[in-house]
Design a protein around this motif. Structure first.
Motif, short mmCIF file in Angstrom:
data_model
loop_
_atom_site.label_atom_id
_atom_site.label_comp_id
_atom_site.label_asym_id
_atom_site.label_seq_id
_atom_site.Cartn_x
_atom_site.Cartn_y
_atom_site.Cartn_z
N ILE A 233 -0.52 44.16 53.62
CA ILE A 233 -1.61 45.12 53.78
C ILE A 233 -1.58 45.77 55.16
O ILE A 233 -1.48 45.08 56.18
CB ILE A 233 -2.97 44.41 53.61
N VAL A 234 -1.72 47.09 55.19
CA VAL A 234 -1.89 47.85 56.43
C VAL A 234 -3.37 48.15 56.55
O VAL A 234 -3.99 48.66 55.62
CB VAL A 234 -1.08 49.16 56.41
N ILE A 235 -3.94 47.83 57.71
CA ILE A 235 -5.38 48.02 57.92
C ILE A 235 -5.65 48.20 59.42
O ILE A 235 -4.81 47.83 60.25
CB ILE A 235 -6.16 46.80 57.35
N GLU A 236 -6.78 48.76 59.75
CA GLU A 236 -7.19 48.87 61.15
C GLU A 236 -7.49 47.48 61.71
O GLU A 236 -8.14 46.67 61.06
CB GLU A 236 -8.45 49.74 61.29
N ARG A 237 -7.05 47.25 62.93
CA ARG A 237 -7.30 45.96 63.59
C ARG A 237 -8.80 45.64 63.65
O ARG A 237 -9.21 44.49 63.50
CB ARG A 237 -6.72 45.96 65.00
N SER A 238 -9.63 46.66 63.83
CA SER A 238 -11.08 46.43 63.95
C SER A 238 -11.68 45.85 62.67
O SER A 238 -12.74 45.22 62.72
CB SER A 238 -11.80 47.72 64.34
N ALA A 239 -11.02 46.03 61.53
CA ALA A 239 -11.51 45.46 60.27
C ALA A 239 -11.31 43.96 60.22
O ALA A 239 -12.09 43.24 59.60
CB ALA A 239 -10.83 46.11 59.08
N LEU A 240 -10.25 43.49 60.86
CA LEU A 240 -9.88 42.07 60.85
C LEU A 240 -9.49 41.63 62.25
O LEU A 240 -8.32 41.32 62.51
CB LEU A 240 -8.69 41.85 59.88
N PRO A 241 -10.44 41.59 63.19
CA PRO A 241 -10.09 41.35 64.59
C PRO A 241 -9.43 40.00 64.86
O PRO A 241 -8.75 39.85 65.87
CB PRO A 241 -11.43 41.46 65.32
N PHE A 242 -9.60 39.02 63.99
CA PHE A 242 -9.02 37.69 64.22
C PHE A 242 -7.94 37.36 63.20
O PHE A 242 -7.56 36.20 63.04
CB PHE A 242 -10.13 36.63 64.19
N ALA A 243 -7.42 38.38 62.55
CA ALA A 243 -6.42 38.17 61.50
C ALA A 243 -5.10 37.70 62.08
O ALA A 243 -4.72 38.03 63.20
CB ALA A 243 -6.20 39.46 60.72
N GLU A 244 -4.39 36.94 61.26
CA GLU A 244 -3.03 36.56 61.59
C GLU A 244 -2.12 37.70 61.11
O GLU A 244 -1.98 37.92 59.91
CB GLU A 244 -2.66 35.25 60.90
N ILE A 245 -1.56 38.42 62.05
CA ILE A 245 -0.75 39.58 61.69
C ILE A 245 0.71 39.17 61.45
O ILE A 245 1.15 38.10 61.88
CB ILE A 245 -0.82 40.69 62.76
N VAL A 246 1.43 40.02 60.74
CA VAL A 246 2.86 39.86 60.55
C VAL A 246 3.55 41.04 61.23
O VAL A 246 2.95 42.09 61.42
CB VAL A 246 3.25 39.77 59.06
N ASN A 247 4.79 40.85 61.60
CA ASN A 247 5.53 41.86 62.35
C ASN A 247 6.43 42.66 61.42
O ASN A 247 7.54 42.22 61.09
CB ASN A 247 6.35 41.20 63.46
N VAL A 248 5.94 43.80 61.00
CA VAL A 248 6.72 44.73 60.20
C VAL A 248 6.08 46.11 60.33
O VAL A 248 4.87 46.22 60.51
CB VAL A 248 6.79 44.30 58.71
N VAL A 249 6.92 47.12 60.28
CA VAL A 249 6.45 48.50 60.27
C VAL A 249 6.88 49.09 58.93
O VAL A 249 8.08 49.21 58.67
CB VAL A 249 7.04 49.31 61.44
N PRO A 250 5.92 49.44 58.06
CA PRO A 250 6.29 49.99 56.75
C PRO A 250 7.13 51.26 56.89
O PRO A 250 6.92 52.07 57.80
CB PRO A 250 4.94 50.31 56.11
#
Length: 179
Positions: A79-96
């Motif tokens: 999922i691509v989303i604004e950081r402000s929607a999920l400020p504590f999310a565990e992100i993955v490193n990929v650029v679609p």
């Protein structure tokens, strides 16, 4: 009606029928190939994706509703989303990219002010353009929403909202506002 206008109309109707409010998340999965009349995964179209993004985002953003865009299967439907929607999310490193993530996810990543990619979310409603299977990213319990718009371009449009689980059996009383 052009694709951008179709997306605006469908998004407005879904917001109303799903009773979305500020801070909610709408997940969108999209095959631009299907929108332009081709088989899913065969004709990714960035220009079509930009029109779809602009149509949906132009309705969500003023209402304070977050857009989450599902990547294609090559990125495991991340999922691509604004950081402000999920400020504590565990992100993955990929650029679609067009062929690894899909055109709509690529456009969203480029258009969001501070995009992140996460493996999964639990959204409040969903819009599936071209049968991309967004159900894995919806909260329980998902309920179909029938819109007056059932196609975007040549692609089949399916929408859903969520509602709280019913508990308590036959003696329970439910809050009609949450249905």
């Amino acid at each position: 009606m052009d694709i951008k206008t179709q997306c605006q109309a469908a998004t407005k109707e879904l917001i109303e029928k799903a009773k979305l409010k500020k801070g909610d998340v709408l997940v969108v999965g999209c095959s631009t190939s299907e929108v332009v009349g081709s088989k899913i995964g065969t004709n990714s179209d960035p220009d079509t994706a930009k029109n779809i993004f602009d149509g949906i985002y132009s309705v969500l953003e003023p209402n304070g509703i977050y857009l989450a865009v599902q990547c294609c299967e090559h990125l495991n439907r991340a999922i691509v989303i604004e950081r402000s929607a999920l400020p504590f999310a565990e992100i993955v490193n990929v650029v679609p990219q067009k062929k690894a993530g899909g055109s709509l996810a690529t456009v969203a990543y480029g258009e969001f002010s501070d995009p992140i990619v996460v493996e999964e979310i639990k959204a409040d409603a969903g819009m599936d353009i071209g049968d991309t299977f967004i159900g894995m990213h919806l909260k329980k319990v998902a309920v179909p929403v029938r819109l007056s718009t059932n196609k975007i371009g040549e692609a089949h449009l399916t929408c859903a909202r969520v509602r709280p689980k019913f508990i308590g059996g036959i003696r329970a009383i439910y809050n009609e506002e949450l249905l």
